[in-house]
Design a protein around this motif. Sequence first.
Motif, mmCIF file in Angstrom:
data_model
loop_
_atom_site.group_PDB
_atom_site.id
_atom_site.type_symbol
_atom_site.label_atom_id
_atom_site.label_comp_id
_atom_site.label_asym_id
_atom_site.label_seq_id
_atom_site.Cartn_x
_atom_site.Cartn_y
_atom_site.Cartn_z
ATOM 1 N N ASP A 71 0.829 -1.117 -0.039
ATOM 2 C CA ASP A 71 -0.099 0.019 -0.075
ATOM 3 C C ASP A 71 1.075 1.033 -0.013
ATOM 4 O OD1 ASP A 71 -2.665 1.437 0.557
ATOM 5 O OD2 ASP A 71 -1.365 2.202 2.240
ATOM 6 N N ARG A 72 1.769 1.277 0.717
ATOM 7 C CA ARG A 72 2.736 2.325 0.955
ATOM 8 C C ARG A 72 3.620 2.407 -0.447
ATOM 9 N NH1 ARG A 72 1.372 6.153 2.644
ATOM 10 N NH2 ARG A 72 -0.796 4.923 2.033
ATOM 11 N N TYR B 105 -2.909 5.472 -7.502
ATOM 12 C CA TYR B 105 -3.182 5.116 -6.092
ATOM 13 C C TYR B 105 -4.733 4.742 -5.869
ATOM 14 C CZ TYR B 105 -3.209 4.523 -0.875
ATOM 15 O OH TYR B 105 -3.440 3.853 0.608
ATOM 16 N N ALA C 81 1.234 4.105 -2.950
ATOM 17 C CA ALA C 81 0.988 5.606 -2.530
ATOM 18 C C ALA C 81 1.969 6.474 -2.970
ATOM 19 C CB ALA C 81 0.607 5.605 -1.184
ATOM 20 N N PRO D 34 1.443 7.689 -7.194
ATOM 21 C CA PRO D 34 0.584 8.336 -6.572
ATOM 22 C C PRO D 34 -0.775 8.695 -7.357
ATOM 23 C CG PRO D 34 2.338 9.902 -6.844
ATOM 24 C CD PRO D 34 2.698 8.430 -7.205
#
Length: 313
Positions: A126-127, A137, A130, A134
């Motif tokens: 997830d990070r 995302y 992100a 981005p």
Amino acid sequence: MKHEEKKEGNGSTVMQFVLLGFSDLPNLQGFLFVLFTIIYMIVLIGNSLIIIITRFDPPLRKPMYFFVSNFSSLEICYVSVTLPRILVNLWTQNRSISVLNCGTQMCFFLMLGATECFLLAVMAYDRYVAICNPLHYPLVMNQKMCIQLAVGSWVSGIPVQIGQTCQIFSLHFCDSNQINHFFCDIPPILRLACGDTSVHEISVYVVAMLFGAVPFMLILASYSKIISPILGLPTAQGRAKAFSTCSSRLLVVLLFFGSATISYLRPKSNHSVGIDKLLSLFYTIVTPMFNPMIYSLRNKDVIAALRKLLLKK
């Protein structure tokens, strides 16, 4: 403690185990009870607060905090499998546990441990999305995908770990019923088994690689991809803050996976009771205690939501 067993053919089957726990530290029983009680309260209160604020604070209704909330729920369940039993044993000094209860504890511990491995990998992914993608995302980590990843993390280990628990407890335990550990874990149980356990040890290695090494490699791959965008941040302060966050998360991940891997992948002949207990403390108690702070309570959005909640109260 009475050694309960029933005869079966040429061997015998233990009907009850004794968790020796920390009985080799008779002068520290009271101190350990207080210490573990404080740790349990920290885990319960810290993770419960995170669940509450991520559920009811609108700014925190994002994929990252959805996984953080799942992780907090998991940590409460994960620690509750072992710590209450430890506290009861320390308080009552009655360390007996039935084979059924021992097997149940092991099964839930293994299932929740597998969930933690997968959920940590999902949170790292997830990070990665992100930070590295981005613009995509919101499309990649949509609600459906988040639910699928969370559900997959929770249920994927259930059939395998149930099967492994049944396999371990199909063994005969005829030498002793005393488990020199503070909960029913695989390595100390295998030490009590009679006969050749090499097949079971190989099975443990395979499952440990599948549920431990694979998620760990995915986590390392995700964080390695994150490093480049962090280096591209315009300010030194921003880079330092990002590195601080990533390094603290990686440290906890290394403690969890490292201690568990050493415990499960060492040959049976190389196991040391003292080292096993110490390593187990890391992946059962220490890392769950620090996880709320590392993953949430250092986040400015979570702190703001917590302050808002406390002001309302």
